[in-house]
Design a protein around this motif. Structure first.
Motif, PDB file in Angstrom:
ATOM      1  N   PHE A   1       0.826  -1.201   0.000  1.00 48.62           N
ATOM      2  CA  PHE A   1       0.000   0.000   0.000  1.00 48.62           C
ATOM      3  C   PHE A   1       0.863   1.254   0.000  1.00 48.62           C
ATOM      4  CE2 PHE A   1      -2.207   3.450   2.100  1.00 48.62           C
ATOM      5  CZ  PHE A   1      -3.418   3.470   1.443  1.00 48.62           C
ATOM      6  N   LEU A   2       1.857   1.276   0.858  1.00 43.02           N
ATOM      7  CA  LEU A   2       2.733   2.434   0.955  1.00 43.02           C
ATOM      8  C   LEU A   2       3.564   2.606  -0.310  1.00 43.02           C
ATOM      9  CD1 LEU A   2       3.498   4.683   2.892  1.00 43.02           C
ATOM     10  CD2 LEU A   2       5.258   3.210   3.829  1.00 43.02           C
ATOM     11  N   GLU A   3       3.983   1.498  -0.899  1.00 45.79           N
ATOM     12  CA  GLU A   3       4.761   1.567  -2.131  1.00 45.79           C
ATOM     13  C   GLU A   3       3.940   2.175  -3.266  1.00 45.79           C
ATOM     14  OE1 GLU A   3       7.150  -1.469  -5.132  1.00 45.79           O
ATOM     15  OE2 GLU A   3       5.886  -2.266  -3.548  1.00 45.79           O
ATOM     16  N   GLN A   4       2.660   1.781  -3.359  1.00 43.67           N
ATOM     17  CA  GLN A   4       1.824   2.242  -4.456  1.00 43.67           C
ATOM     18  C   GLN A   4       1.223   3.621  -4.229  1.00 43.67           C
ATOM     19  OE1 GLN A   4      -1.109  -0.789  -5.113  1.00 43.67           O
ATOM     20  NE2 GLN A   4       0.384  -2.232  -5.967  1.00 43.67           N
ATOM     21  N   TYR A   5       0.867   3.945  -2.990  1.00 41.51           N
ATOM     22  CA  TYR A   5       0.132   5.176  -2.723  1.00 41.51           C
ATOM     23  C   TYR A   5       0.846   6.140  -1.778  1.00 41.51           C
ATOM     24  CZ  TYR A   5      -3.563   2.400  -4.771  1.00 41.51           C
ATOM     25  OH  TYR A   5      -4.296   1.626  -5.619  1.00 41.51           O
ATOM     26  N   GLY A   6       2.052   5.816  -1.361  1.00 39.33           N
ATOM     27  CA  GLY A   6       2.764   6.669  -0.419  1.00 39.33           C
ATOM     28  C   GLY A   6       3.095   8.042  -0.965  1.00 39.33           C
ATOM     29  N   GLN A   7       3.266   8.154  -2.271  1.00 40.59           N
ATOM     30  CA  GLN A   7       3.603   9.442  -2.871  1.00 40.59           C
ATOM     31  C   GLN A   7       2.473  10.452  -2.746  1.00 40.59           C
ATOM     32  OE1 GLN A   7       4.289   8.791  -7.002  1.00 40.59           O
ATOM     33  NE2 GLN A   7       2.507   7.481  -7.219  1.00 40.59           N
ATOM     34  N   PHE A   8       1.251   9.998  -2.446  1.00 44.65           N
ATOM     35  CA  PHE A   8       0.112  10.890  -2.335  1.00 44.65           C
ATOM     36  C   PHE A   8      -0.207  11.265  -0.891  1.00 44.65           C
ATOM     37  CE2 PHE A   8      -0.638   8.089  -6.034  1.00 44.65           C
ATOM     38  CZ  PHE A   8      -0.443   9.032  -7.014  1.00 44.65           C
TER      39      PHE A   8
END
Length: 152
Positions: free
Chosen positions: A41-48
């Motif tokens: 989850f953090l890998e995919q959406y952490g940038q947001f």
């Protein structure tokens, strides 16, 4: 958990259009992904995520090396670079231009802005001893045309 709802809400509001969660099924699937594998989850959406949301992640999953690494890398992206870092980047780029291009060659400087070249460099350049009279006259003609163009 309240932390998960905050993170899911943040992902929902900050994601680009193709990542937005419009229906409950996607919301549930993201919640399940967060519960099942928070690293993915953090890998995919952490940038947001915001800085405060990343803090929630680091508190909830303290001791998990992968999550701490992602939180640290995303926090580095959120903080602006220091003035020294910016100056060093500019200096490195300047060195690259000096050594690997002809950006600062006299001909290129003259072609970019003839008047400034004449004002700062050209009027101090001496004629080579082997220059012929015609070369000297042509150079004087070029310089006078530069000054005439500037006065217009």
């Amino acid at each position: 958990k309240a932390e998960e709802d905050i993170i899911i809400h943040q992902v929902n509001t900050k994601c680009p259009i193709d990542y937005k969660i419009y229906d409950d099924d996607r919301f549930v699937s993201l919640t399940n992904l967060l519960k099942r594998d928070p690293v993915v989850f953090l890998e995919q959406y952490g940038q947001f995520l915001r800085d405060s949301d990343l803090d929630v992640f680091s508190i909830c999953y303290k001791g998990n090396y992968e999550i701490e690494w992602y939180v640290k890398s995303y926090k580095l992206k959120l903080t602006p670079p220091s003035k020294t870092t910016v100056k060093n980047r500019r200096y490195i780029h300047l060195q690259h231009l000096i050594h690997h291009s002809d950006y600062f060659s006299l001909d290129n400087i003259r072609s970019r802005h003839p008047y400034l070249f004449y004002k700062h460099v050209g009027k101090y350049q001496a004629f080579p001893k082997e220059a012929t009279l015609s070369e000297r006259l042509l150079r004087n003609l070029d310089q006078s045309s530069i000054l005439a163009d500037k006065k217009r």
